[in-house]
Design an enzyme around this catalytic site. Structure first.
Site, PDB file in Angstrom:
ATOM      1  N   LYS A 115      -0.996   6.125  -8.142  1.00  0.00           N
ATOM      2  CA  LYS A 115       0.404   6.298  -7.730  1.00  0.00           C
ATOM      3  C   LYS A 115       0.985   7.633  -8.221  1.00  0.00           C
ATOM      4  CE  LYS A 115       0.937   2.496  -5.329  1.00  0.00           C
ATOM      5  NZ  LYS A 115       1.184   2.538  -3.866  1.00  0.00           N
ATOM      6  N   ASP A 163      -2.984  -3.938   9.085  1.00  0.00           N
ATOM      7  CA  ASP A 163      -3.273  -4.616   7.818  1.00  0.00           C
ATOM      8  C   ASP A 163      -4.736  -5.088   7.871  1.00  0.00           C
ATOM      9  OD1 ASP A 163      -1.109  -5.977   5.574  1.00  0.00           O
ATOM     10  OD2 ASP A 163      -3.179  -6.684   5.531  1.00  0.00           O
ATOM     11  N   ASP A 187      -8.493  -1.382   8.203  1.00  0.00           N
ATOM     12  CA  ASP A 187      -8.569  -1.029   6.787  1.00  0.00           C
ATOM     13  C   ASP A 187      -8.315   0.469   6.682  1.00  0.00           C
ATOM     14  OD1 ASP A 187      -9.421  -0.280   4.223  1.00  0.00           O
ATOM     15  OD2 ASP A 187     -10.996  -1.811   4.170  1.00  0.00           O
ATOM     16  N   VAL A 188      -7.271   0.844   5.959  1.00  0.00           N
ATOM     17  CA  VAL A 188      -6.909   2.274   5.905  1.00  0.00           C
ATOM     18  C   VAL A 188      -7.974   3.130   5.221  1.00  0.00           C
ATOM     19  CG1 VAL A 188      -4.413   1.945   6.054  1.00  0.00           C
ATOM     20  CG2 VAL A 188      -5.527   1.971   3.800  1.00  0.00           C
ATOM     21  N   TYR A 193      -4.279   2.036 -11.027  1.00  0.00           N
ATOM     22  CA  TYR A 193      -3.049   2.016 -10.216  1.00  0.00           C
ATOM     23  C   TYR A 193      -2.130   3.170 -10.633  1.00  0.00           C
ATOM     24  CZ  TYR A 193       1.024  -0.043  -7.802  1.00  0.00           C
ATOM     25  OH  TYR A 193       2.107  -0.278  -6.974  1.00  0.00           O
TER      26      TYR A 193
END
Ligand code: NAD
Length: 252
Positions: free
Chosen positions: A159, A39, A65-66, A155
């Protein structure tokens, strides 16, 4: 709960410092997995770690951080050649901003976290899974993967897009023994509200039409249990699936 369901498996869980990611880390650890929890929030990770350790589970927490390739590589290194499960849970909302009002910063960050981060970590995990003969990837998408009105443009686009990534991996890497599935939650009681607060009245008023059909607000573990099942060998024939866990919202 089957405490041996994931015995001996290593699971990377992103977004594990809050909400669905935390519930997933706790559940997978309780079901026997060695969890590598990631995370951006150190405090969130510490709280997750405390909960897992209290119940005797195995967890390593890594602040990462991805969206950062360097951080992704640190996660892969921590896995030490063993990634049986990858749960891509980290995600952020977009303040319900409609296309005409979205700023570049919001657009770029939401797509970076919700799609590019998933791509980077999945890309890095694939060769590890291939070398081991397989693995299971579960990616958290959303009701906003199925239509408009549950979020803003960034978003909703992210998604929808991530479902394409999930199916791509299922199709092209299924022959390598890798399963890739998506879970689509409806409303869940988590910390995501910080990036969900609407900034635009007229768009929010329209969104209320969609919200009026919303199912009950779920507990994060109701999503974690679906993630765990998809990750498990019980779901060995499930690949490329888009599984809703929304109390019936998408059926309305
Ligand atoms: N809560 C809902 O109603 C809901 C509904 C549908 C889908 N989702 C999805 O579920 C997932 C989890 O969200 P949640 O509701 O548990 O939210 P949350 O805010 O409680 O948890 C998300 C976690 O991701 C972390 N995170 C954010 N950016 C990150 C990054 N770049 N790298 C690593 N970690 C990062 C945050 O710090 C946070 O701890 C998201 O993908 C979200 O889009 C949530």
């Amino acid at each position: 709960m089957d405490t041996s369901r994931h015995a001996g498996k290593t699971a990377i869980v992103t977004g594990a410092g809050s909400g669905i990611g935390r519930a997933t880390a706790i559940r997978l650890a309780a079901e026997g997995a060695n969890v590598i929890a990631c995370d951006v929030s150190a405090d969130g990770l510490a709280a997750t770690r405390d909960q897992v350790m209290t119940s005797g589970g195995a967890i390593e927490t890594i602040r990462a951080d991805v969206t950062s390739q360097a951080d992704v590589e640190r996660l892969i290194t921590a896995a030490n050649g063993s990634i049986d499960i990858l749960a891509n849970v980290a995600g952020i909302m977009d303040h319900f901003l409609p296309l005409g009002e979205v700023d570049d910063e919001t657009w770029d960050r939401v797509l970076a976290v919700n799609i590019t981060g998933v791509m980077r970590l999945t890309r890095a995990a694939l060769p590890v899974m291939q070398a081991a003969g397989g693995g299971s990837i579960v990616t958290v998408a959303s009701e906003a993967s199925l239509g408009a009105g549950a979020a803003g443009v960034a978003y909703t686009t992210s998604k929808h897009g991530v479902v394409g990534l999930v199916r791509h991996v299922a199709f092209f890497y299924g022959p390598s023994g890798i399963r890739s599935n998506a879970v689509l939650p409806g409303a869940v009681d988590t910390g995501i509200g910080a990036t969900a607060a609407p900034r635009t009245d007229w768009a929010m008023e329209l969104a209320q039409k969609k919200m009026a059909t919303m199912g009950p607000v779920a507990d994060p573990d109701q999503i974690a249990t679906v993630i765990s099942w998809l990750a498990s060998d019980e779901a060995s024939n499930v690949n490329g699936a888009v599984v809703t866990s929304d109390g019936g919202w998408s059926a309305a």
